[in-house]
Design an enzyme around this catalytic site. Structure first.
Site, PDB file in Angstrom:
ATOM      1  CG  ASN A 174      98.547   4.052  59.317  1.00 53.17           C
ATOM      2  OD1 ASN A 174      98.040   5.099  59.750  1.00 53.17           O
ATOM      3  ND2 ASN A 174      99.808   3.761  59.530  1.00 53.17           N
ATOM      4  CB  ILE A 175      93.289   3.149  61.283  1.00 52.57           C
ATOM      5  CG1 ILE A 175      94.303   2.432  62.162  1.00 52.57           C
ATOM      6  CG2 ILE A 175      92.526   2.173  60.434  1.00 52.57           C
ATOM      7  CD1 ILE A 175      93.636   1.539  63.226  1.00 52.57           C
TER       8      ILE A 175
ATOM      9  CB  CYS B 199      94.665  -3.084  53.465  1.00 48.49           C
ATOM     10  SG  CYS B 199      93.252  -3.657  54.432  1.00 48.49           S
ATOM     11  CB  SER B 200      97.403  -4.687  57.252  1.00 50.86           C
ATOM     12  OG  SER B 200      98.325  -3.723  56.783  1.00 50.86           O
ATOM     13  CG  ASP B 201      94.622  -6.912  60.220  1.00 54.59           C
ATOM     14  OD1 ASP B 201      95.359  -7.911  60.194  1.00 54.59           O
ATOM     15  OD2 ASP B 201      94.774  -5.959  61.014  1.00 54.59           O
ATOM     16  N   GLY B 202      92.635  -6.497  55.964  1.00 51.45           N
ATOM     17  CA  GLY B 202      91.547  -6.673  55.010  1.00 51.45           C
ATOM     18  C   GLY B 202      90.182  -6.319  55.561  1.00 51.45           C
ATOM     19  CD1 TRP B 203      90.272  -4.392  59.754  1.00 53.43           C
ATOM     20  CD2 TRP B 203      90.033  -6.512  60.386  1.00 53.43           C
ATOM     21  NE1 TRP B 203      91.129  -4.611  60.780  1.00 53.43           N
ATOM     22  CE2 TRP B 203      91.013  -5.906  61.206  1.00 53.43           C
ATOM     23  CE3 TRP B 203      89.700  -7.843  60.589  1.00 53.43           C
ATOM     24  CZ2 TRP B 203      91.675  -6.600  62.221  1.00 53.43           C
ATOM     25  CZ3 TRP B 203      90.352  -8.528  61.604  1.00 53.43           C
ATOM     26  CH2 TRP B 203      91.340  -7.913  62.413  1.00 53.43           C
TER      27      TRP B 203
ATOM     28  NE  ARG C 247      95.144   0.479  54.945  1.00 54.46           N
ATOM     29  CZ  ARG C 247      96.396   0.652  55.359  1.00 54.46           C
ATOM     30  NH1 ARG C 247      97.154   1.577  54.803  1.00 54.46           N
ATOM     31  NH2 ARG C 247      96.904  -0.099  56.307  1.00 54.46           N
TER      32      ARG C 247
ATOM     33  NE  ARG D 114      89.579   0.078  62.243  1.00 54.82           N
ATOM     34  CZ  ARG D 114      90.414  -0.686  62.960  1.00 54.82           C
ATOM     35  NH1 ARG D 114      90.507  -0.516  64.269  1.00 54.82           N
ATOM     36  NH2 ARG D 114      91.167  -1.580  62.367  1.00 54.82           N
TER      37      ARG D 114
END
Lengths: 561, 597
Positions: free
Chosen positions: B274-275, B337-341, B343, B383
């Site tokens: 993750n980030i 992924c989670s939010d799709g923006w 990964r 980001r």
């Protein structure tokens, strides 16, 4: 074929052998064992593949029985050039016979039995000159050497130093008797000799072996005189000792030692520790093992890469050579380089320093001449050092990849200065291959004396002469080469040094795309040559600023994002 | 200007941290947009640093020589200032600390940046890329896929673009139902269609499945995706998270598709971290690039310890998996992924680069960036910390994509039309806020900010300067430029990206491609440029704080011709214990951080 060879060949031909090479589909054909080669011919009507493998290039061989109740066998051959190939051989007996032939014929002890003594290509004649360079030539070509340096034939019978050539360059002020005495004070008789003269300031690089001061701190007036004669009264010379200070101290217990400040007033000693011998060999083995690891785990790869320490050795070699070059060029001091025997790390450092400093050694011919003077004639024991490369689990004796390390460091220079070397990576790969197993006599033996005794020059062809033939040369030149008079100072930041993928990953897909890129570079350069250059190139514009400062100022103006 | 108490300080010393030997003395100016350093030397050399590129400013302990300020830039350049007075130092520190962390979008440089373009030109520049044209370039069969008006005015999903492609068989009810069952409404939509096999790459966020929830519409949506590829009997669902993370999300009512509920799907996890993991990994990597005189062992250990290359490999592996499924198996893939923006954007865009040679051209790559990153709502401003905000939102997601492309370029030197410099330039512009493209976190936000009216587009600017960015080895008919790229992803193929993370050494060791470009340069032109350069010192417009154009592109080429000349590098003193110091940078102006418009 002489009797001795045929004794080793019980099965000369096997049909229906399957050959597996990296990056190729399996091939079926006939395998044939000859005195010096394995020959595999694919059974196909047209365009059939042929493999001619010099037996000497086999580093290690593994055999195992396969098939029902061991009815057939598999031989895995690991080559000194790091290629791995596999033969599946029907018939257990055939397999065992072939394997034992390979084992015996790949490790022939006698030099004169080796293939270079039998290699007789039609286009070459034994009467052609052998070798490119000699101390005589070097001396004759460097007029400015003449007032202070002379050619000495004190070693004409190899009686003063077994591993030196017959002629060496020494200070005029030192006569042959003094030289002989100095030689007796140096390990293996390797007294200090000149290997490089820096034209712009008259400083020199010399090399030798360690002085034999021993535990009692013996001294030798002649040796002191010899070093004093190499520099002016007012000057200061530097001794770059490729051992750590501790190693040098310990060497005294074994009769060796170092130049004490008390007796060599005008010389300052610096220690720059380089690994040698077994440590280097093991480093190579570990690196090659890491490169062959199929694991997808990044941590594992990086820790194996680090653990092999190979890049650290490349780093130290370039740093030390940079130090020598800096002494000579920037600070205007002459330098003597030695470690223990003066036949390995010493040569590594002196030859790299010359590549950094001397534009002549960066040309195709000049580089081969450098290798000839600094490695072949200077007595690097190729025969022992390159007996095996990275795959052999045979008991290692005196193997050491010092020469490979030189080629790697040279590759790093070429990568950092894409225009500076006239030869390409392909030449370095060829030399890496031939140093370990070759059709030519150049890397046979460990000294000029041995080469004379075995008449190598009379009975083999010279690799360097061969490479310089026009049709060959073309394969190895760097299309981007532009001569420059300047020194090329390599960056020795760890970030700036890279794994030499061309060598260590040579037989992977990765290397294939690099080959394609190389071809593409050639295409571009050729196209460029075809389209007429209108005016003198921009290079000449810059070359006209002959002083370094001007160029420097110009560079100051440049901004690179 | 309230934040600039001391706009000018004299007798400032400027040094690069890695090269303590080279110290320039000069005057420091603070403008509202740049830090400007003018050397006292006759040449009056100038270094301009955009405030928005400043990552952090640190006050170091004072020395008798002055008060040092350490400035780290977001593109990994580092420099140090030595100010004579404590008070000035405090002022400059406070100003920089403030100016480098604007609080409102309106304070960003792009809103004051005025290149010499009139309104029409600006609009044309904004229209330089056309995403709809790219979808039609892909050859989408109109009987299977179509553009849906469902998200007009961002009604269904406010982080998606308004124009979206979905399977034709997915009714508006299916779309809306599916969106309700996905995190932040990011329902499955088309990212890339592969004409050769009719397989598609789709993207979404995670489903709100929890432990047992299901949505008929969402299941129908996946069925529709499968049916839009008539030849195949299943779709891959690629969850780019480590399986454990995906499972943990189920406890929060999110998670992943159950193979029991969705017929004909094959789940595949590709473990990209993750980030937060990525942020700290890159920090460690930057520290490695920053080491003063590391041994080879220090360096390799630091590289391993950072874990960075492992993460890069994971992203590339995800792309390789998708590309293989699409090109070799002919099976469509839904990536999330989670939010799709983050990964998801990485995996989809790496796959696109591998699958389609067009995305390996200069313009094609811009289109890809615009499509998979900008339009699909990658949160650029969060980001890359465009505004002062939550540091936990910051993460080098795009850096990793750019690095994957760089690693591919290293492996396939002939496959890409653009060069490394383009990637580095792009990286800088993502952080610099000089152009409007990367401002905000979604298309909707950019619309509200009236980005197209108030700022300029970077793509057109880069295109205009494309000579700088062309890879000389690229040839349309080369086999590396054809078809699908099949990279080797054995760990030994991954390298430390030196020119990104150790930028101080830029310009010392020349890149081969530069030399080749040099070979291609017309010598005549080069000579002229050289002359021109010698006459014209850089002019500046101090009021606006903007560079006037210089000829540095072509001069770089000149430099490339003379790598020999640039290199004095051994700065060590004889007899000192250290080995050779890092090659020293001739010119701190290498730190010039902004390309003039």
């Amino acid at each position: 074929m002489t009797m001795e060879f045929s004794e080793h060949i019980k099965t000369a031909n096997v049909d229906d052998v399957v050959l597996k090479l990296p990056l190729r589909p399996a091939l079926k054909g006939t395998l044939c064992v000859t005195a010096h080669h394995l020959v595999f011919s694919e059974r196909k009507e047209e365009g059939s593949y042929q493999l001619l493998l010099l037996l000497r290039s086999v580093d290690a061989i593994e055999k195992r029985m396969t098939g029902l109740s061991g009815s057939s066998g598999t031989i895995v051959i690991k080559c000194k050039d790091l290629r791995i190939l596999q033969f599946d051989i029907p018939g257990m007996e055939e397999c065992l016979n072939v394997a034992s032939s390979i084992e015996a014929l790949s490790s022939l002890e006698s030099v004169t039995e080796l293939y270079p003594f039998f290699h007789r290509p039609r286009e070459l004649s034994l009467s052609e000159p052998w070798g490119l360079s000699s101390p005589q030539q070097q001396y004759a070509q460097t007029e400015r050497l003449w007032d202070r340096w002379r050619l000495s034939k004190v070693n004409r019978n190899f009686s003063v130093c077994m591993s030196y050539p017959r002629t060496v360059i020494v200070p005029c002020a030192i006569d042959d008797i003094t030289l002989a005495k100095a030689a007796s004070f140096r390990q293996g008789g390797r007294f200090p000799v000149l290997c490089y003269y820096h034209r712009s300031n008259g400083m020199v690089i010399m090399r030798s072996s360690q002085p034999m001061t021993g535990a009692n701190r013996k001294r030798c007036r002649e040796d002191e005189l010899l070093l004093q004669a190499a520099i002016d009264e007012s000057e200061m010379g530097y001794i770059i000792d490729t051992r750590s200070a501790q190693q040098a101290q310990q060497a005294r217990m074994a009769g060796g030692g170092f130049e004490s400040k008390a007796f060599y007033h005008h010389w300052r000693r610096l220690h720059r520790h380089l690994e040698r011998g077994k440590v280097l060999q093991e480093s190579l083995i570990k690196l090659v093992e890491a490169c062959g690891d199929p694991s997808q785990n990044m941590d594992r790869w990086l820790s194996k890469l680090e653990n092999s320490k190979w890049l650290s050795h490349v780093h130290s070699a370039l740093s030390t050579a940079g130090l020598v070059a800096e002494c000579v060029e920037r600070d205007g001091h002459s330098v003597l380089v030695h470690g223990f025997e003066g036949t390995d790390t010493t040569l590594l450092v002196t030859s790299l320093a010359q590549l950094i400093l001397d534009p002549a050694s960066r040309t195709f011919r000049g580089f081969l001449q450098l290798l000839e003077r600094e490695w072949v004639q200077a007595g690097h024991p190729f025969r022992q050092r390159c007996a095996h490369s990275a795959h052999s689990h045979a008991r290692l004796r005196q193997e050491c990849p010092a020469f490979l390390l030189l080629l790697d460091a040279t590759w790093q220079l070429g990568r950092q200065f894409p225009l500076a070397l006239e030869f390409s990576e392909v030449l370095l790969l060829r030399l890496a291959q031939d140093a370990y197993a070759s059709d030519y006599g150049t890397f046979l033996c460990s000294s000029e004396q041995e080469r004379c005794a075995l008449q190598v020059k009379e009975n083999t062809h010279c690799l360097f002469q061969f490479l310089l033939r026009r049709e060959e040369r073309e394969k190895y030149v760097n299309p981007l080469y532009e001569a420059t008079d300047l020194a090329i100072w390599p960056s020795v930041h760890p970030q700036s040094l890279q794994l030499w993928t061309g060598l260590f990953l040579r037989w992977t897909e990765y290397a294939q795309t690099m080959d394609e890129a190389r071809e593409e570079i050639w295409t571009i350069v050729k196209e460029r040559k075809e389209t007429d250059r209108p005016k003198g190139c921009a290079h000449t514009t810059l070359s006209r600023h002959d002083s370094f400062t001007n160029v420097e100022n110009l560079m100051d103006e440049l901004t690179v994002l | 200007m309230d934040h600039i108490r001391t706009p000018k300080v004299e007798n400032v010393r400027w040094l690069d941290r890695l090269t303590p030997r080279r110290i320039a003395v000069g005057t420091l100016y603070l403008s509202s947009t740049h830090t400007i350093f003018v050397e006292n030397s006759d040449a009056r050399k100038e270094t301009w640093v955009l405030h928005s590129l400043v990552g952090s400013v640190e006050r170091l302990a004072g020395t008798p020589a002055g008060c040092p300020l350490l400035v780290r830039c977001k593109n990994f350049q580092v420099f140090q200032l030595l100010l004579p007075q404590e008070r000035d130092c405090a002022d400059v520190y406070a100003s920089l600390a403030h100016l480098s962390r604007p609080e409102r979008y309106g304070d960003l440089y792009c809103f004051s940046f005025q290149p010499n373009l009139d309104k029409e030109e600006r609009e044309r520049a904004w229209n330089f890329l056309d995403l709809l044209a790219d979808f039609s370039r892909m050859g989408i069969p109109s009987n299977l896929w179509h553009a849906t008006p469902a998200n007009h005015e961002y009604r269904v999903c406010d982080t998606y673009p308004s124009e979206l492609f979905v399977p034709k068989s997915a009714s508006p009810a299916v779309i809306v139902g599916s969106a309700k069952f996905r995190s932040r409404g990011r329902f499955p939509v088309l990212s890339y269609y592969h004409r050769d096999t009719s397989a598609a790459v789709c993207r979404s966020s995670q489903p709100l499945s929890g432990f047992s929830a299901r949505s008929l519409e969402d299941e129908q949506m996946l069925q529709a995706i499968m049916k839009s590829n008539p030849a195949s009997e299943y779709v891959y669902v690629v969850d780019t998270r480590p399986k454990l993370n995906a499972m943990a999300n189920r406890a929060a009512g999110k998670g992943y598709e159950s193979e029991d509920h969705y017929s004909n799907i094959r789940l595949h996890f590709v473990a990209i971290d993750n980030i937060h993991v990525m942020r700290s990994s890159q920090q460690k990597l930057a520290d490695v690039g920053d080491l003063r005189s590391p041994s080879m062992g220090d360096f390799l250990w630091g590289l391993e310890n950072s874990g960075w290359l492992k993460h890069i490999k994971a992203v590339l592996d995800a792309g390789v998996f998708i590309a293989k499924a699409v090109a070799e198996e002919g099976v469509s893939v839904l990536v999330h992924c989670s939010d799709g923006w983050d990964r998801t954007a990485q995996a989809c865009s790496v796959a696109s680069v591998l699958l389609d040679p067009y995305y390996r051209t200069l313009k094609g790559f811009m289109v890809l960036m615009e499509k998979d990153w900008v339009s699909f709502g990658h949160k650029f401003s969060h980001r890359y910390a465009h505004l002062d905000g939550d540091p936990r939102e910051v993460s080098p997601v795009l850096d990793q994509f750019l690095e994957c492309v760089w690693q591919l370029m290293e492996q396939f030197p002939c496959a890409f039309e653009f060069n490394e410099r383009f990637l580095l330039q792009l990286h800088t512009h993502v952080h610099s806020c000089q152009y409007g493209n990367f401002i905000g976190n979604s298309q909707k936000e950019r619309k509200e900010l009236r980005i197209r009216e108030r700022t300029h587009s970077v793509w057109h600017h880069l295109w205009e300067n494309r000579v700088e960015f062309i890879n000389p080895l690229y040839r349309v008919d080369h086999n590396q430029t054809q078809g699908v790229l099949r990279p080797v992803t054995t760990p030994y193929c991954f390298k430390f990206w030196k020119n990104m993370y150790s930028p101080v050494e830029r310009g010392v060791a020349m890149r081969l491609s530069d030399c080749l470009n040099a070979v291609r340069e017309e010598s005549q032109q080069l000579e002229e440029e050289l002359d021109a350069h010698q006459e014209v010192p850089r002019e500046t417009d101090a009021e606006q704080g903007i560079h006037t154009p210089t000829k540095h592109a072509c001069l770089e080429t000149t430099l490339a011709l003379y790598p020999h000349a640039t290199v004095p590098s051994h700065t060590h003193k004889l007899g000192q214990p250290s080995n050779i110091c890092p090659p020293f940078l001739k010119n701190p102006r290498v730190l010039k951080l902004v390309t003039p418009p």
